[in-house]
Design a protein around this motif. Structure first.
Motif, mmCIF file in Angstrom:
data_model
loop_
_atom_site.group_PDB
_atom_site.id
_atom_site.type_symbol
_atom_site.label_atom_id
_atom_site.label_comp_id
_atom_site.label_asym_id
_atom_site.label_seq_id
_atom_site.Cartn_x
_atom_site.Cartn_y
_atom_site.Cartn_z
ATOM 1 N N THR A 253 0.823 -1.212 0.000
ATOM 2 C CA THR A 253 0.000 0.000 0.000
ATOM 3 C C THR A 253 0.856 1.261 0.000
ATOM 4 O O THR A 253 2.060 1.225 0.267
ATOM 5 N N ALA A 254 0.194 2.397 -0.273
ATOM 6 C CA ALA A 254 0.881 3.684 -0.232
ATOM 7 C C ALA A 254 1.407 3.980 1.164
ATOM 8 O O ALA A 254 2.511 4.513 1.331
ATOM 9 N N ALA A 255 0.632 3.622 2.188
ATOM 10 C CA ALA A 255 1.059 3.867 3.567
ATOM 11 C C ALA A 255 2.309 3.060 3.896
ATOM 12 O O ALA A 255 3.237 3.564 4.553
ATOM 13 N N GLU A 256 2.342 1.804 3.444
ATOM 14 C CA GLU A 256 3.534 0.985 3.679
ATOM 15 C C GLU A 256 4.740 1.547 2.949
ATOM 16 O O GLU A 256 5.856 1.570 3.486
ATOM 17 N N LEU A 257 4.537 1.999 1.716
ATOM 18 C CA LEU A 257 5.640 2.581 0.960
ATOM 19 C C LEU A 257 6.143 3.847 1.645
ATOM 20 O O LEU A 257 7.363 4.075 1.757
ATOM 21 N N GLN A 258 5.222 4.682 2.112
ATOM 22 C CA GLN A 258 5.627 5.904 2.803
ATOM 23 C C GLN A 258 6.457 5.584 4.043
ATOM 24 O O GLN A 258 7.500 6.202 4.290
ATOM 25 N N GLY A 259 6.017 4.603 4.815
ATOM 26 C CA GLY A 259 6.765 4.245 6.011
ATOM 27 C C GLY A 259 8.152 3.717 5.691
ATOM 28 O O GLY A 259 9.127 4.042 6.385
ATOM 29 N N ALA A 260 8.250 2.918 4.632
ATOM 30 C CA ALA A 260 9.547 2.356 4.254
ATOM 31 C C ALA A 260 10.509 3.443 3.783
ATOM 32 O O ALA A 260 11.698 3.429 4.128
ATOM 33 N N VAL A 261 10.000 4.397 2.998
ATOM 34 C CA VAL A 261 10.859 5.488 2.515
ATOM 35 C C VAL A 261 11.300 6.375 3.675
ATOM 36 O O VAL A 261 12.476 6.748 3.784
ATOM 37 N N GLN A 262 10.375 6.698 4.547
ATOM 38 C CA GLN A 262 10.714 7.570 5.680
ATOM 39 C C GLN A 262 11.779 6.936 6.565
ATOM 40 O O GLN A 262 12.638 7.627 7.121
ATOM 41 N N ALA A 263 11.759 5.610 6.677
ATOM 42 C CA ALA A 263 12.711 4.927 7.546
ATOM 43 C C ALA A 263 14.147 5.032 7.052
ATOM 44 O O ALA A 263 15.088 4.915 7.844
ATOM 45 N N ALA A 275 8.025 4.526 -8.252
ATOM 46 C CA ALA A 275 6.788 3.782 -8.022
ATOM 47 C C ALA A 275 5.573 4.624 -8.410
ATOM 48 O O ALA A 275 5.574 5.845 -8.246
ATOM 49 N N ALA A 276 4.555 3.949 -8.921
ATOM 50 C CA ALA A 276 3.276 4.599 -9.229
ATOM 51 C C ALA A 276 2.369 4.429 -8.017
ATOM 52 O O ALA A 276 1.844 3.346 -7.765
ATOM 53 N N VAL A 277 2.203 5.505 -7.258
ATOM 54 C CA VAL A 277 1.494 5.442 -5.982
ATOM 55 C C VAL A 277 0.007 5.749 -6.190
ATOM 56 O O VAL A 277 -0.345 6.732 -6.849
ATOM 57 N N ALA A 278 -0.856 4.890 -5.623
ATOM 58 C CA ALA A 278 -2.297 5.125 -5.728
ATOM 59 C C ALA A 278 -2.664 6.425 -5.021
ATOM 60 O O ALA A 278 -2.282 6.647 -3.865
ATOM 61 N N ASP A 279 -3.410 7.294 -5.710
ATOM 62 C CA ASP A 279 -3.800 8.575 -5.126
ATOM 63 C C ASP A 279 -4.899 8.427 -4.087
ATOM 64 O O ASP A 279 -5.006 9.243 -3.168
ATOM 65 N N PHE A 280 -5.721 7.389 -4.231
ATOM 66 C CA PHE A 280 -6.859 7.214 -3.330
ATOM 67 C C PHE A 280 -6.906 5.784 -2.799
ATOM 68 O O PHE A 280 -6.352 4.859 -3.393
ATOM 69 N N LYS A 281 -7.601 5.626 -1.686
ATOM 70 C CA LYS A 281 -7.822 4.312 -1.093
ATOM 71 C C LYS A 281 -9.264 4.250 -0.580
ATOM 72 O O LYS A 281 -9.895 5.294 -0.330
ATOM 73 N N ASN A 306 -4.931 9.373 -0.400
ATOM 74 C CA ASN A 306 -3.708 8.886 0.221
ATOM 75 C C ASN A 306 -2.771 10.061 0.504
ATOM 76 O O ASN A 306 -2.863 11.111 -0.143
ATOM 77 N N PRO A 307 -1.848 9.914 1.439
ATOM 78 C CA PRO A 307 -0.851 10.972 1.651
ATOM 79 C C PRO A 307 -0.007 11.173 0.395
ATOM 80 O O PRO A 307 0.279 10.220 -0.338
#
Length: 400
Positions: A253-263, A275-281, A306-307
């Motif tokens: 998910t976008a949230a998982e990708l965001q967390g991984a990048v931030q880490a 990555a092509a990130v989904a704009d909505f969930k 999504n964020p």
């Protein structure tokens, strides 16, 4: 990336994996290299020199004392000619000789005189490989600056599984390419995201896109070739992982990708958000499969935004070089210009994904680079690996 115009000496020593080296030589030639083979006498017991001579269109060197060309010392000429030396398969015997500087045949004498990079590809029985003496010799070779690949694990000639198999041809070619590629990103930490994120509706359905992840994987592959320490964050576990990556993190998910990048963001020098990130969930996730009701003709799905991961990274960046991608189906440049300003990236890569021969799911791409200073550059249709090479080479030049 290719091996065009590179001169590679392949030194074949006497193990059962000699027959696999013919395929390796063929792949090196297909990649553009000029290959010269030299063999130990033991190696000729497994495969004849004629095999390699036919593949390379060059005579195979075996005899230290042959005087085919009186104006040349053959082993020194080969050593000076080589851009890279590959020892394959490297037996325990030749590892011991190289580690101790012994030179008692054409192969070991030429290798002792070679100043070009050396790639050692061991293949032998597992017990021989794990013997403390062999491991001491390997460590000495690494200390001396040689690159020693790890043998693969699998079914051995002796009839049982173990470590000692000849590595896959593609892995060896990739390592050879890396050794011959200028290390423009040496010691840089490059974070790459790849693939399309998915947002689950229920246990069997999701919102997603058609991104294959191939562009991001090409960037990761080339960055590693250029000497970077690459962290790949991917939604595509089915894709083959490029060689020499530091780490691969799988997300959905976008949230998982965001967390991984931030880490890993603080440690990154370059971040490529391919990555092509989904704009909505979906507003709500259904824990059970959503069932169609009798006589139901429509279904309303409520979505929430999504964020904006790229925009957040643009606001947070300090010394990172941030690269974004814009996948558009119309008004490519005008839409990309808006995104360039809004996301605060250093470089935006815009590509048209409405065509079937490029972009999503294709092996090729055609992109336009939009830099933060307002300059633009169009990169014509070519392979995604070539596109990745052009992008990263330009970034390395800007960072100097």
């Amino acid at each position: 990336m290719s091996l065009a115009n590179q001169k590679i000496a392949v030194y074949v020593t006497g193990g059962i994996a000699v027959y696999k080296v013919a395929g390796l030589v063929r792949q090196l030639i297909k990649a553009g290299a000029t290959v010269q083979v030299a063999m130990t006498q033991s190696a000729t017991e497994f495969v004849t020199p004629l095999t390699f001579a036919t593949l390379t269109k060059r005579p195979v060197l075996t005899d230290l004392f042959a005087v085919d060309q009186p104006d040349q010392v053959a082993h020194i000429h080969l050593a000076d000619w080589s851009d890279l030396a590959i020892v394959a398969p490297a037996t325990a015997n030749v590892l011991a000789k190289l580690a101790n500087g012994l030179a008692d045949d054409f192969v070991t004498t030429a290798l002792l005189a070679t100043t070009a990079p050396k790639l050692i590809v061991p293949a032998m029985n597992e017990h021989m490989w794990l013997n403390p003496a062999t491991q001491r010799n390997v460590q000495q070779l690494v200390t001396d600056g040689l690159t020693v690949m790890q043998p693969a694990t699998g079914f051995l000639a002796e009839g049982y599984n173990g470590q000692g198999r000849f590595p896959e041809e593609a892995q060896i070619v990739a390592q050879a390419t890396r050794l011959l590629t200028p290390q423009l990103l040496k010691d840089q930490v490059v974070v790459v995201t790849a693939g399309g994120t998915t947002e689950p509706l229920d246990p069997v359905r999701f919102i997603g896109n058609r991104s294959s992840g191939k562009m991001g994987y090409a960037v990761a592959q080339v960055a590693a070739m250029l000497g970077a320490k690459v962290i790949l964050i991917s939604t595509r576990p089915e894709l083959a992982v490029p060689a020499q990556l530091e780490r691969v993190i799988y997300v959905q998910t976008a949230a998982e990708l965001q967390g991984a990048v931030q880490a890993v963001y603080d440690q990154a020098n370059i971040v490529v958000m391919a990555a092509a990130v989904a704009d909505f969930k979906p507003v709500q996730y259904a824990p059970q499969k959503i069932k169609k009701q009798v006589n139901q003709t429509d279904f309303q799905l409520n979505l929430t935004k999504n964020p904006d991961i790229l925009a957040a990274l643009g606001q947070q960046k300090t010394t990172q070089f941030l690269v974004g991608f814009a996948a558009e189906t119309n008004d490519l440049l005008s839409n990309a210009q808006v995104k360039l300003a809004a996301k605060q990236v250093d470089l935006l890569v815009a590509n048209d994904v409405s065509q079937t021969d490029r972009g999503f799911n294709a092996d090729d791409n055609e992109v336009t680079l939009l830099w933060a200073d307002g300059t633009t550059e169009k990169l014509p249709l070519t392979t995604k690996v070539t596109i990745a090479t052009q992008i990263l080479t330009r970034i390395a030049q800007v960072q100097k």
